[in-house]
Design an enzyme around this catalytic site. Structure first.
Site, short mmCIF file in Angstrom:
data_model
loop_
_atom_site.label_atom_id
_atom_site.label_comp_id
_atom_site.label_asym_id
_atom_site.label_seq_id
_atom_site.Cartn_x
_atom_site.Cartn_y
_atom_site.Cartn_z
N ILE A 203 -10.03 -4.59 3.76
CA ILE A 203 -10.21 -5.44 4.64
C ILE A 203 -9.70 -7.04 3.94
O ILE A 203 -8.79 -7.95 4.26
CB ILE A 203 -11.65 -5.95 5.73
CG1 ILE A 203 -11.55 -5.03 7.29
CG2 ILE A 203 -11.11 -7.51 5.94
CD1 ILE A 203 -13.38 -4.85 7.06
N GLY B 83 0.76 -1.46 -0.24
CA GLY B 83 0.16 -0.19 0.17
C GLY B 83 0.91 1.29 0.09
O GLY B 83 1.97 1.87 1.12
N ASN C 150 -5.99 12.96 -3.00
CA ASN C 150 -5.35 12.06 -2.13
C ASN C 150 -3.73 12.95 -1.97
O ASN C 150 -3.41 12.84 -0.35
CB ASN C 150 -4.25 11.20 -2.78
CG ASN C 150 -4.97 10.21 -4.00
OD1 ASN C 150 -4.77 9.92 -5.11
ND2 ASN C 150 -5.91 9.59 -2.56
N LEU C 151 -3.57 14.62 -2.48
CA LEU C 151 -2.79 15.30 -2.09
C LEU C 151 -3.18 16.09 -0.38
O LEU C 151 -1.48 16.04 -0.41
CB LEU C 151 -3.11 16.29 -2.74
CG LEU C 151 -2.72 15.32 -4.71
CD1 LEU C 151 -2.16 16.89 -5.70
CD2 LEU C 151 -1.07 14.99 -4.81
N ASP D 8 -5.54 -0.09 2.31
CA ASP D 8 -7.20 0.75 3.14
C ASP D 8 -8.79 -0.62 3.14
O ASP D 8 -9.82 -0.32 2.65
CB ASP D 8 -7.95 1.79 2.20
CG ASP D 8 -7.66 1.29 0.68
OD1 ASP D 8 -7.14 0.00 -0.03
OD2 ASP D 8 -8.04 2.03 -0.28
N ARG E 244 -6.01 -7.24 3.36
CA ARG E 244 -5.24 -7.37 4.03
C ARG E 244 -5.84 -9.01 4.81
O ARG E 244 -4.62 -9.97 5.19
CB ARG E 244 -6.30 -6.59 5.54
CG ARG E 244 -5.76 -5.73 6.06
CD ARG E 244 -6.52 -5.22 7.79
NE ARG E 244 -5.63 -3.43 7.57
CZ ARG E 244 -6.23 -2.29 7.14
NH1 ARG E 244 -7.84 -2.21 6.51
NH2 ARG E 244 -5.91 -0.68 7.37
N ARG F 88 -2.55 14.57 2.03
CA ARG F 88 -1.95 13.71 2.98
C ARG F 88 -1.35 12.44 2.57
O ARG F 88 -0.72 12.04 3.55
CB ARG F 88 -3.08 13.39 4.26
CG ARG F 88 -4.38 12.08 2.90
CD ARG F 88 -5.65 11.34 4.25
NE ARG F 88 -6.26 10.21 2.52
CZ ARG F 88 -6.83 10.86 1.61
NH1 ARG F 88 -7.53 11.84 1.36
NH2 ARG F 88 -7.15 9.92 1.07
N CYS G 49 -10.14 -19.90 15.65
CA CYS G 49 -9.98 -19.23 14.17
C CYS G 49 -10.19 -19.82 13.05
O CYS G 49 -8.30 -21.01 12.67
CB CYS G 49 -8.73 -18.10 14.00
SG CYS G 49 -8.37 -17.27 12.65
N CYS H 193 -32.97 -9.50 6.58
CA CYS H 193 -34.36 -9.05 7.32
C CYS H 193 -34.16 -8.17 8.61
O CYS H 193 -35.17 -7.23 8.63
CB CYS H 193 -34.63 -9.91 8.20
SG CYS H 193 -33.25 -10.93 9.37
ZN LIG Z 1 -6.07 -16.88 13.55
#
Ligand SMILES: [Zn+2]
Length: 632
Positions: A128, A33, A65-66, A126, A131, A68, A432, A183
């Protein structure tokens, strides 16, 4: 002691020692990124001695973008972010060797072998989805992962290492925060955001193209054909008669808010007005931030319906919601609030609803800078451990690292002045499916869900797989990838239209799902629930054989990410020992499963293409072997 001024690292060497700085200088690291955090991070890294950096980003520079992303200037608009970030960073430290990739980290070019080159990987992403993908590859390659994220004033810097901490996905499915059960939106909202999502669907239903499955109420076509009084009819339908119909279910317990919804009859509106007048109206200077009264909502709703219908009729084209389109925003604001009144949810201002409807979170350069700073601090600690333990295996390199939370405001009285919190790293979640259990339980309506939907919505979207293969009842029922034969693609396409039930996937079926691009093999346990809608499936780590299918509800089965806020204790050796043992067992189990999958896959391949293309089959097997050997 005097500093050698010709050596830019003289100061760092005094603090950390020459050996470590030399090690950092020559070690390869990956930055994923080159946006808000990525720019800050790259600047910090090249100034603190990291000289061998690869940086990847698929984006080009936008004018917005500029403010930051300080490595970019106006003249760079339209150019590759990673390329320009590299060029600017080199001016800070010309000794660096930076390789810029303009591409998607999820592409097969950046697979396991790519990740194995690096000592550490730092995420400055930016989204998920990416990531989660990087998390899986870092686990597979056994490379420590640093992850920075900000949302306005909020920020986080975390570090993960396989076996010695939670992984990025241990906290549960983070996508759950962004999507809502059908729902909830259609008939049982409990928060303003649910009303806003509904109001956007209403906008589409009235004036836009309707996506299948978004059918929130019907009968609008007829009403909109009329030239007069259509605005009142729509208002009465969606906020009065539809709601009165819903409210027939008088049991309070079925409603998320604990109150039976009420149609906006004149009587109810008057009642709301009376209760509102007893509360002192907060005087807010900014017009956009004032919450409209219920009468104003009614008027604004009608006005915006008239304006939007006129525009659609004149252009002859459907409209799509745009938060910067005043009429559209007024419609969504008034409709969200009217629905909130229906369901006893506190109303919100146009300003607040605009940010909810447009998913706007302001990006703040200061938060990005703080997060990037912490990422580099933690990277130093980790590099120190890697340097000191060279040649040793299974070392907890992130032992001295902490997680950092940056809060918008102090959370308790005792921490009045503190907005930056060091946290103890979470230990891994044994459920997990990414780093521990390697098994997933899916509750879905097998009678109605097609294989295509299962692959797209569950495997790819919910479970973030990229190229999944599915083995069911000893049959390879789905695979994707570039090496498929035309006839294979054809038969998969046909099969995709069938329901899971038609393919023999029913209650208690156990699937084996593989994704070589992420080095993943999972057992997927299917729980059939014919009482739920196709969209209302749920996914959970581990094998939840104990939960009955009826009891499983979509909302309850995804656990929210947790973070510990205990006091700092850096001594987590005990946990580490437990993790090593777990890791050994897990590795063996995974190996067994992979062999099992491989064996079955070979059998199936032989059966499928014995006569057609024998060389192809043997090549596929060799390729898999190569991947397996690499894993060791
Ligand atoms: Zn995990």
């Amino acid at each position: 002691m005097s500093l050698n001024t010709s050596d830019r690292y003289a100061g760092l060497k005094l603090i950390y020692g020459e050996g470590l700085i030399e090690f950092i200088r020559t070690s390869k690291i990956l930055v994923v990124g080159a946006g808000g955090i990525g720019c800050e991070l790259l600047k910090n890294l090249v100034l603190s001695g990291f000289e061998n950096i690869e940086i990847i980003d698929l984006d080009t520079i936008d004018i917005s973008n500029l403010n930051r992303q300080f490595l970019f200037r106006q003249k760079h608009v339209g150019e590759s972010k990673s390329k320009i970030a590299k060029e600017t960073a080199l001016t800070f430290n010309p000794a660096c060797n930076i390789i810029a990739h303009h591409g998607n980290i999820k592409h097969s070019d950046y697979g396991l072998d790519f990740f194995k080159q690096f000592k550490i990987v730092i995420n400055a992403l930016d989204n998920i989805d990416a990531r989660r993908h990087v998390n899986r590859l870092c686990l597979a390659a056994n490379v420590p992962l640093f992850d920075g994220g900000t949302a306005g004033y909020l920020g986080q810097a975390k570090v993960y290492q396989k076996g010695y901490s939670a992984c990025y996905e241990c906290g549960g499915n983070r996508n759950a925060e962004k999507t809502f059960a059908v729902c909830t939106i259609r008939s049982n909202p409990s928060k303003m955001i649910h009303c806003v999502v509904w109001a956007k669907l209403l906008f589409d239903r009235l004036f836009g193209a309707v996506a299948p499955g978004d059918d929130i109420s019907s009968g609008f076509e007829e009403i909109l054909k009329e030239s007069q009084d259509f605005e009142n009819k729509i208002l009465n339908k969606v906020f009065v008669s539809d709601i009165i119909e819903l409210s027939q279910m008088k049991d309070k317990n079925v409603w998320s808010t604990g109150k039976v919804p009420e149609g906006l009859t004149e009587e109810y509106i008057t009642k709301l007005e009376q209760s509102a007048s007893t509360v002192t109206t907060e005087k807010v200077g900014v017009k956009e931030q004032r919450v409209w009264t219920i009468r104003e909502c009614v008027d604004n709703f009608k006005k915006s319906v008239i304006a939007l219908k006129k525009r659609r009729d004149q252009s002859g084209q459907t409209l799509s919601f745009d938060k910067d389109d005043e009429d559209a925003l007024v419609l969504v604001t008034s409709a969200s609030n009217l629905r909130a009144f229906n369901f006893h949810i506190p109303p919100a201002s146009k300003f607040d609803i605009k940010s909810m409807a447009g998913n706007i979170v302001p990006a703040i350069a200061t938060t990005n800078a703080i997060v990037s700073g912490f990422l580099v601090c933690e990277a130093f600690k980790t590099m120190k451990s890697i340097f000191e333990n060279q040649g040793k295996e299974d070392v907890n390199h992130i032992k001295d690292c902490v997680w950092v939370d940056i809060l918008e405001r102090p959370i308790t009285k005792s921490r009045k002045q503190t907005i930056i919190f060091p946290l103890v790293k979470d230990s891994k979640n044994s459920n997990c499916y990414v780093c521990s259990s390697n098994s997933v339980t899916v509750v879905a309506n097998c009678d109605k869900m097609s294989l295509q939907k299962f692959v797209e919505d569950i495997l790819k979207s919910k479970l973030a797989l990229v190229e999944p293969s599915i083995l069911a009842n000893d049959d390879l029922i789905y695979e994707c990838g570039e090496d498929l034969e035309e006839n294979q693609i054809e038969s998969i396409q046909k099969r995709q239209q069938k329901t899971l039930k038609e393919l023999g996937i029913v209650d208690n079926t156990e699937l084996l799902v593989e994704d070589f691009s992420q080095d993943i093999t999972w057992k997927v346990f299917i729980k059939n629930n014919t009482k739920i809608e196709v969209e209302d499936f749920s996914v959970d780590g581990g094998n939840n054989a104990t939960s009955t299918t009826e009891a499983a509800t979509p909302a309850a089965s995804t656990s929210a990410p947790t973070s510990s806020s205990e006091t700092i204790s850096l001594d987590d050796d005990e946990n580490a020992l437990v993790c090593v043992t777990d890791q050994e067992i897990q590795r063996k189990m995974l190996e067994e499963r992979r062999n099992e999958f491989k064996r079955k896959r070979e059998e199936v391949s032989e059966n499928l293409s014995e006569d057609t293309n024998p060389t192809k089959v043997s090549k596929a097997v060799v390729d898999e072997d190569a991947i397996l050997i690499d894993d060791e």
